[in-house]
Design a protein around this motif. Structure first.
Motif, short mmCIF file in Angstrom:
data_model
loop_
_atom_site.label_atom_id
_atom_site.label_comp_id
_atom_site.label_asym_id
_atom_site.label_seq_id
_atom_site.Cartn_x
_atom_site.Cartn_y
_atom_site.Cartn_z
N GLU A 58 -22.92 -34.81 103.20
CA GLU A 58 -21.91 -33.88 102.70
C GLU A 58 -22.40 -32.44 102.77
N TRP A 59 -21.42 -31.54 102.96
CA TRP A 59 -21.62 -30.11 102.76
C TRP A 59 -20.84 -29.76 101.50
N LYS A 60 -21.55 -29.39 100.44
CA LYS A 60 -20.92 -29.18 99.15
C LYS A 60 -20.56 -27.73 98.92
N VAL A 61 -19.67 -27.50 97.98
CA VAL A 61 -19.19 -26.15 97.68
C VAL A 61 -20.35 -25.25 97.28
N ALA A 62 -21.31 -25.78 96.54
CA ALA A 62 -22.44 -24.98 96.06
C ALA A 62 -23.31 -24.45 97.20
N GLN A 63 -23.20 -25.04 98.38
CA GLN A 63 -23.99 -24.59 99.52
C GLN A 63 -23.38 -23.37 100.21
N GLY A 64 -22.22 -22.93 99.74
CA GLY A 64 -21.58 -21.77 100.34
C GLY A 64 -20.66 -22.15 101.50
N ARG A 65 -20.19 -21.13 102.18
CA ARG A 65 -19.26 -21.36 103.28
C ARG A 65 -19.98 -21.95 104.49
N LEU A 66 -19.39 -22.99 105.06
CA LEU A 66 -19.96 -23.62 106.26
C LEU A 66 -19.48 -22.86 107.49
N GLY A 97 -22.49 -31.50 117.46
CA GLY A 97 -23.55 -31.64 118.44
C GLY A 97 -24.35 -32.92 118.30
N LYS A 98 -24.52 -33.37 117.07
CA LYS A 98 -25.30 -34.59 116.82
C LYS A 98 -24.43 -35.84 116.74
N GLU A 99 -23.12 -35.67 116.91
CA GLU A 99 -22.18 -36.79 116.80
C GLU A 99 -22.42 -37.54 115.50
N ALA A 100 -22.39 -36.79 114.41
CA ALA A 100 -22.68 -37.35 113.08
C ALA A 100 -21.51 -37.05 112.13
N PRO A 101 -20.99 -38.05 111.45
CA PRO A 101 -19.94 -37.78 110.45
C PRO A 101 -20.43 -36.81 109.38
N LEU A 102 -19.52 -35.98 108.90
CA LEU A 102 -19.87 -35.00 107.88
C LEU A 102 -18.67 -34.76 106.97
N VAL A 103 -18.91 -34.85 105.66
CA VAL A 103 -17.90 -34.54 104.66
C VAL A 103 -18.06 -33.07 104.26
N ILE A 104 -16.95 -32.33 104.27
CA ILE A 104 -16.99 -30.91 103.89
C ILE A 104 -16.08 -30.75 102.67
N ARG A 105 -16.69 -30.56 101.52
CA ARG A 105 -15.93 -30.47 100.28
C ARG A 105 -15.17 -29.14 100.20
N GLN A 106 -13.90 -29.25 99.80
CA GLN A 106 -13.02 -28.10 99.56
C GLN A 106 -12.92 -27.18 100.77
#
Length: 346
Positions: A89-97, A108-117
């Protein structure tokens, strides 16, 4: 003798009188019953029971052991084996993706990723109530399908969004198709897709709508997908494409790069399909504003709860983002999704 004859005559008279009276009453009741049956038949044909709109179900599921049955026998997908954990996951606390980081971590890595909010500022989250959609897009055509689970005998069909919204709380139907042009002004492009070179990789943007608890088939797509939730809840089970043989996947149609499993994901016979217990999987739950990146070829199964709406961004190619100017941080001013130029209906 006279007495006996009189009694016999009276008894015959009473019997005939009773039969005549009963016959008249019975005939009246018969007519009333037929009329009532006709009314009930008409009413029953139109009676529709509302779906369960609860969204507080436990996920991932708890696996209950049985002395004589294999784990998850005749249960939905996910009960056959313990999960390997959450998706990254990329969480809100990590800032803007940023687009560059998103491409490095996921595409690029063909990896699933959850992006919160990720899309929490898109206007559709607040605007797209049933009343608003019925009034604003009453004559907009959408492509509806019957329930996902192994029910592919009926062809998809076009109806108005207004008619769909009046029926989807009671019928096992859902919308999946190209997002109509009329609805696009209510959506903002996710920030990770704002780069011009990324926009050039777009295939299409799709709309997904359903009501109640409904599960998808186990399937994979030929393109990368950014699955963004606008309303409701989606519980995902994701398998790496290396698990395909254990899950009886087949390409459908041949040569398309897309495919489905022959399994009934709602009721899996573990006596017939013991290999399912060997397939490792990860999970996530999406809430409104969240997005899930699913690389092409990854196997996905999800269950939607309550009144559910999602927008799916499909990418046809792995774009280069090295030259992307990705310094913009105001997500409220991201550009609206461009109009689809081929058709508004599917």
């Amino acid at each position: 003798h006279t007495y006996t004859h009189t009694v016999h005559t009276y008894t015959q008279y009473r019997h005939r009188s009773y039969r005549m009276t009963y016959s008249l009453v019975d005939r009246k009741w018969e007519m009333w019953c037929l009329a009532l049956a006709a009314i009930l038949a008409v009413v029953a044909a139109d009676v529709k029971f509302a779906k369960d709109q609860k969204s507080d179900h436990r996920f991932p599921p708890i696996i209950h052991k049985h002395d004589r049955l294999p784990d998850g026998h005749m249960r939905p997908l996910g009960y056959q084996r313990k999960n390997d954990g959450r998706l990254r996951e990329w969480k809100v606390a990590q800032g803007r993706l940023t687009t560059a980081v998103f491409w490095e971590m996921a595409v690029g890595k063909e990896a699933p990723l959850v992006i919160r909010q990720m899309v929490n500022n898109t206007p559709a989250i607040d605007k797209w109530t049933d009343d608003y959609l019925r009034y604003r897009f009453y004559d907009t055509q959408v492509l509806i399908h019957d329930k996902w689970i192994q029910n592919r005998h009926r062809e998809p069909r076009l109806i108005t969004l207004k008619k769909f919204l009046y029926n989807y709380d009671h019928e096992d139907i859902y919308v999946i198709g190209i997002l109509p042009n009329q609805m696009r002004p209510d959506l903002l492009m996710p920030s990770v897709l704002q780069c011009a070179s990324v926009k050039g990789a777009f295939l299409q943007v799709e709309l997904l709508m359903s009501s109640g608890s409904i599960g998808s088939s186990l399937h994979y797509d030929p393109e990368d997908t950014l699955h963004c939730l606008i309303a409701g809840r989606h519980d995902f089970i994701i398998y790496n494409h290396t698990q395909s043989d254990k899950l009886i996947m087949f390409e459908d149609p041949p040569g398309s790069g897309a495919g489905h499993s022959k399994l009934n994901a709602e009721r899996i016979s573990m006596f017939k399909n013991p290999s399912v217990a060997k397939a490792s999987w990860r999970w996530t739950t999406l809430l409104p504003g969240d997005c899930l990146f699913i690389p092409a070829g990854f196997l996905q199964y999800f269950r939607a709860y309550s009144r559910s709406t999602a927008v799916l961004y499909k990418l046809t190619a792995r774009a280069e983002v090295n030259s992307c100017n990705d310094t913009h941080t105001d997500t409220d001013t991201h550009t609206h999704i461009h109009r689809h130029t081929h058709t508004d209906t599917h």
